[in-house]
Enzyme design. Structure first.
Site, mmCIF file in Angstrom:
data_model
loop_
_atom_site.group_PDB
_atom_site.id
_atom_site.type_symbol
_atom_site.label_atom_id
_atom_site.label_comp_id
_atom_site.label_asym_id
_atom_site.label_seq_id
_atom_site.Cartn_x
_atom_site.Cartn_y
_atom_site.Cartn_z
ATOM 1 C CB SER A 226 -0.923 -0.107 1.318
ATOM 2 O OG SER A 226 -2.075 0.896 1.115
ATOM 3 C CG ASP B 125 -4.227 -1.708 0.359
ATOM 4 O OD1 ASP B 125 -3.466 -2.472 0.809
ATOM 5 O OD2 ASP B 125 -4.421 -0.528 0.149
#
Length: 320
Positions: free
Chosen positions: A41, A155
């Site tokens: 991320s 993610d």
């Protein structure tokens, strides 16, 4: 003595990821530049810029952000698979990383993403750096998923929030990991069945009359709905999603780290910084640097050791 392969595992945490910049700056000042950087991320965004030698550009961009400017980068999407298309923001990152591939970076790099179709953990170790960091940071429900190599990716925090295991697989013997959401893991069980209140908790804010919906008023309303308004009001949509995601992220991270601990786990004190506070860059960089500085001698001893160091994952930096 020969230098061991030293890796940095950079975890997710939204805007708090600017603390990773401070950690990398402190390591560099001490002459402890990692040989391997793996990020998830926001950790992938910072790690990708570092591995490409473009951390200065990212830091300049982060320091230029204000609340208003952050909102200007959010190209809202009401018909897609995320609230934000992400094109404006990642166009900026593409300016920093344009044309670079992971294979040619001077520092070995990998980004972690999740296959939306089956939940597989995907290690992005080849191809466009921009595509990799974009896929790794596509927060479910917030940022539109990324189509890459025949997969829809989201993610990486869903499967590997602090990617120590990937650092080990890439040959690292000393791994320093960074957890940006440690306070979410300190939750206690609170029994509130005896709590009474005379006033109801506000759930939604009153929508202003349609006559007041000029361009600026509509923008302000949208901002409140997305990010919340006052401290005592209900949180905005993105705050609810991101804070919920951070709680989940921390639980997964703790389970993963128990099975594959780093040699040092750094947890900067970021409890008062929200996952949307992108405009507080300087403060987060300072906190990241402060968190790792006391442990630089330990890292140096492990990195320069002639044998494989013993795991010392009980060492933490940050609030206890």
């Amino acid at each position: 003595m020969a230098k061991e392969k030293f890796a940095l595992a950079l975890g997710g945490g939204g805007a708090r990821g600017w603390a990773h910049i401070g950690i990398l700056r402190a390591l560099s000042k001490a002459g402890l530049d990692p040989d391997i950087v793996v990020g998830t991320s926001i950790g992938a965004i910072v790690g990708g810029h570092y591995a490409a030698g473009r951390l200065d550009r990212l830091e300049d961009f982060a320091q230029s952000l204000t609340r208003r400017r952050v909102f200007s980068f959010l190209d809202l999407s009401v018909s897609g698979s995320g609230l934000i298309a992400g094109q404006r923001l990642f166009d900026r990152f593409d300016d920093h990383l344009k044309g670079l591939t992971i294979e040619e970076l001077p520092v070995r790099f990998a980004a972690i993403a999740t296959d939306l179709a089956n939940g597989h953990e995907i290690w992005l170790r080849r191809g466009s750096v921009t595509d990799a960091v974009r896929a790794s940071s596509a927060i479910p429900g917030i940022v539109r998923p990324v189509s890459l190599n025949g997969r829809w990716l989201i993610d990486g925090c869903l499967v590997n929030p602090i990617p120590v295991s990937v650092c080990r697989a890439l040959g690292a013997r000393t791994v320093v990991a960074v957890n940006l959401t440690s306070e979410f893991g300190r939750g206690s069980i609170l029994i509130d069945d005896e709590v009474e209140t005379d006033e109801p908790v506000p759930i939604v804010e009153e929508v202003p009359p349609i006559t007041r919906w000029n361009g600026q008023g509509a923008l302000q309303l949208l901002h409140r709905q997305l990010f919340g308004h006052r401290q005592d009001a209900a949180p905005g949509i993105t705050s609810v999603i991101l804070n919920s995601f951070s709680i989940f992220h921390d639980r997964i991270a703790r389970a993963r780290l128990m099975g594959d601990p780093p040699d040092l786990l750094i947890a900067p004190d970021l409890a008062e910084i929200g996952v949307l506070d992108f405009h507080r860059c300087e403060e987060m960089i300072a906190r990241g640097e402060a968190a790792i500085t006391p442990h630089l001698p330990v890292i140096e001893r492990n990195v320069n050791a002639s044998s494989t160091p013993s795991h010392t994952a009980h060492l933490f930096s940050g609030p206890s």
